[in-house]
Design an enzyme around this catalytic site. Sequence first.
Site, PDB file in Angstrom:
ATOM      1  CE1 TYR A 190     -22.471  14.766 -13.117  1.00  0.00           C
ATOM      2  CE2 TYR A 190     -21.423  14.869 -10.958  1.00  0.00           C
ATOM      3  CZ  TYR A 190     -22.564  14.826 -11.734  1.00  0.00           C
ATOM      4  OH  TYR A 190     -23.808  14.847 -11.148  1.00  0.00           O
ATOM      5  CG  HIS A 246      -6.397  -1.222  -5.393  1.00  0.00           C
ATOM      6  ND1 HIS A 246      -5.157  -1.543  -4.882  1.00  0.00           N
ATOM      7  CD2 HIS A 246      -6.855  -0.193  -4.624  1.00  0.00           C
ATOM      8  CE1 HIS A 246      -4.861  -0.741  -3.890  1.00  0.00           C
ATOM      9  NE2 HIS A 246      -5.877   0.074  -3.698  1.00  0.00           N
ATOM     10  NE  ARG A 284      -3.971  -1.822   2.469  1.00  0.00           N
ATOM     11  CZ  ARG A 284      -5.025  -1.782   3.296  1.00  0.00           C
ATOM     12  NH1 ARG A 284      -5.236  -0.701   4.024  1.00  0.00           N
ATOM     13  NH2 ARG A 284      -5.833  -2.802   3.416  1.00  0.00           N
TER      14      ARG A 284
END
Length: 828
Positions: free
Chosen positions: A123, A79, A33
């Site tokens: 968007y 992921h 990570r």
Amino acid sequence: MENLLEEKIDDIRLEDEIQNSFISYAMSVIASRALPDVRDGLKPVHRRIMYSMYNLGLRPNAAFKKCARITGDTMGLYHPHGDAAIYDALTRMAQDFSLRYPLIDGHGNFGSIDGDAAAAPRYTEARLEAIAMTLLTDIDKNTVDFVPNYDEQEKEPSVLPSRLPNFLLNGSSGIAVGMATNSPPHNLNEVVDAVIFMIDNFIKDEETDIEDLLGIVKGPDFPTGAHIMGNSGINSAYKTGKGSITLRGVASIETLKNNREMIVITELPYQCNKASLVERIGELVRDKKIEGISYLRDESNRKGIRVVLELKRDANSSIILNNLYKYSGLQTTYSINMLALVNGEPRTLNLKSALYYYIEHQVEVVTRRTQFDLDKAKNRQHILEGYLIALDNIDEVIAIIRGSLDTATAKAALEHRFGLTEIQSEAIVQMRLRALTGLEREKIEEEFKELSILIAELMALLADKNKLYALIKEEIIALKERFGDERRTQIKPKEDEMNIEDLYEDEECVITMSHLGYIKRVPLSTYKSQHRGGRGVRAAQTREEDGIKTLFVTNAFSYLLFFTSQGKVFKKRAFEIPEAKRESRGTALVNLINLGPREKVTALIAMQEFSEDKHFVMLTKEGTIKKIVTTNFENINKNGIRAITLSEEDELITVKETKQGDDFFVATRDGIGIKFSLDDLRPLGRTAKGVIGIKLYDGDYVVGGDIADNDMEILIVSENGYGKCTLQEDFRHQKRAGRGSKVYKVTEKTGKIIGTSQVANCDQVMIINSDGVVIRINISEIRTTGRVAQGVKLINLEEDSKVVSMAKIREDQLESKECDDSQIMIEG
């Protein structure tokens, strides 16, 4: 049943279980990570996003796709940690203020330097940037290992080929368990040059010295520009992997039409939130921690950052800017910790190590790519060999195929008859009839020859590591030419880290100071010599209530001692006085030295060195004189030190350097003078008061004093522009502390005396009036007269204008750039 349960229960100590579980968690966070891999500079989430976009075909020339689709694919395939984490990482890779070389081309609102969040993923749209493709180049050629994904249904790359050193180019930051990384971004040109330097040393079998790398990679290069103050933190980080640097935003001081000033901020430190900075400045103004700002506005747009701070009329812009650096986020500290995964283990890397592991990775990538291309070429050549055998025996081949019951029988017969492999026989039975034409045969033969040459080249490349290095070097140079750009972050060395004299030219200069304490440095060559009675040129633009008070001619490398009216002394180098245009007002003295509320500079002296053999003589307004050894002023802190103790009403007028046997000449405003020997004075301590030099008549005061040389003349100038030269022998020698005698005929026409200086016939004098007009006159043009004469007109004055200052220019200053310890200082 109870016996069965007892057999399945293990006795485990709680502390052991906690320790083992925490270690497993910590290693998971570290490796999966928080920390980047040194080879491609990416954390797993960034690597998975880029690989997912690569598989979606989002090349730089492809159409954009919704970020929701990219986030969904990445989460579902590689992921499984939530869409928010993925989308945050994706948007950061598209921000040109976060990454030095953005890897994603974003379309839509991807956040701003003001801390605004990106629009929702439904968007926004994205695709890979061209430079991102260099990280994925040849990933389909077995250049890196692929590992199973989280559910073992897909394969993902353990690392990207990364043909550019992304770990250094874009840096990385992250917090793991018990450790953190904070690697800064760098300039592509500099990093590639360092890679090339190391590769050249590998080819020559030479060791790379990290000092050589420090000369190539100047320092971090942040996407928001700004300045790095000093090199010590950079050198520490590059040598040890850890260091701290000071980042300072770029601000300039501009003058408005009404002579007011404004501070314009155009670049911010890395990761500085502009909106928070503006808000913080507003709080500082409101809380009166910073005073002098009248208006604050943000004029930033898509072309760049521009934060404007308009200042009040009498505000000191330099002090305000320094306070902004001190109290706001305009100056920050960036801690470097170049921690990355090396073979799956966290390691702190210096610059050399980071470059070494990148080159090592490239050697493996290019070797595996070359082997992949070689295997592919050999397989194709093997098939072409079968084609050529078939074409040489085409009639028999056709007969065998026509006579066979099925494809398997035909393949077996061909293999038995011509000694073909299964791959060759399969290719032959799949041949089309057009391959039988003469043109097709020529193509096959030509392709066979080309493959033979390619195979030889690839085998030679694998056999010679130096050729491999040369190929890596050639390819990265091509990438540098394509993606390289200029450095954005400039490194400003601190004075203690460089020879600051190297930044300035050794030249004679004129320093002027106004009554209100504005000072500037102008090259002496700016003022051209004129004839007596000329109009002169403007030396400075001053306010109506201000005027030029002091002229100082010295060498740029001299030490300047600023003696103040209250008897203190400050020290600066001449080149530290800001250079300005001839017509400009200059910089306020309070920006250069720590003057008190009612304190002003009344005397200056230039020194090349301090020694026990050299003395200063100080003269005050009330006629007090003091002799002191120059070494008392060798070490002066920024707050200044006491030079002479004065009475409440007294002021320090002038300071001169003296030697044994010197006489001293003192002149007062009412035209009284005295000449006496300085040998009668014994050197006093730095805080001593001094002794009486001349006894003054009521209302009179001292305006100047100078060392008396019998081979020279005394120049006296009055406030109405008159002046004269008088031979030294005309002034009789007296005892110190006398009343003196008449030295100038003071009338209503001439006005009072403003200054006096000792001159030679080959010297020049510069005279300034209250309007800021200066004239430069040869001493040879000024008449030599008697002791009580009024002299001749030196400068034509406008109505209500007065002469306020004068300064001598020596012959050696006119002819050479070598300046000795002498100085010129005239008081207005």
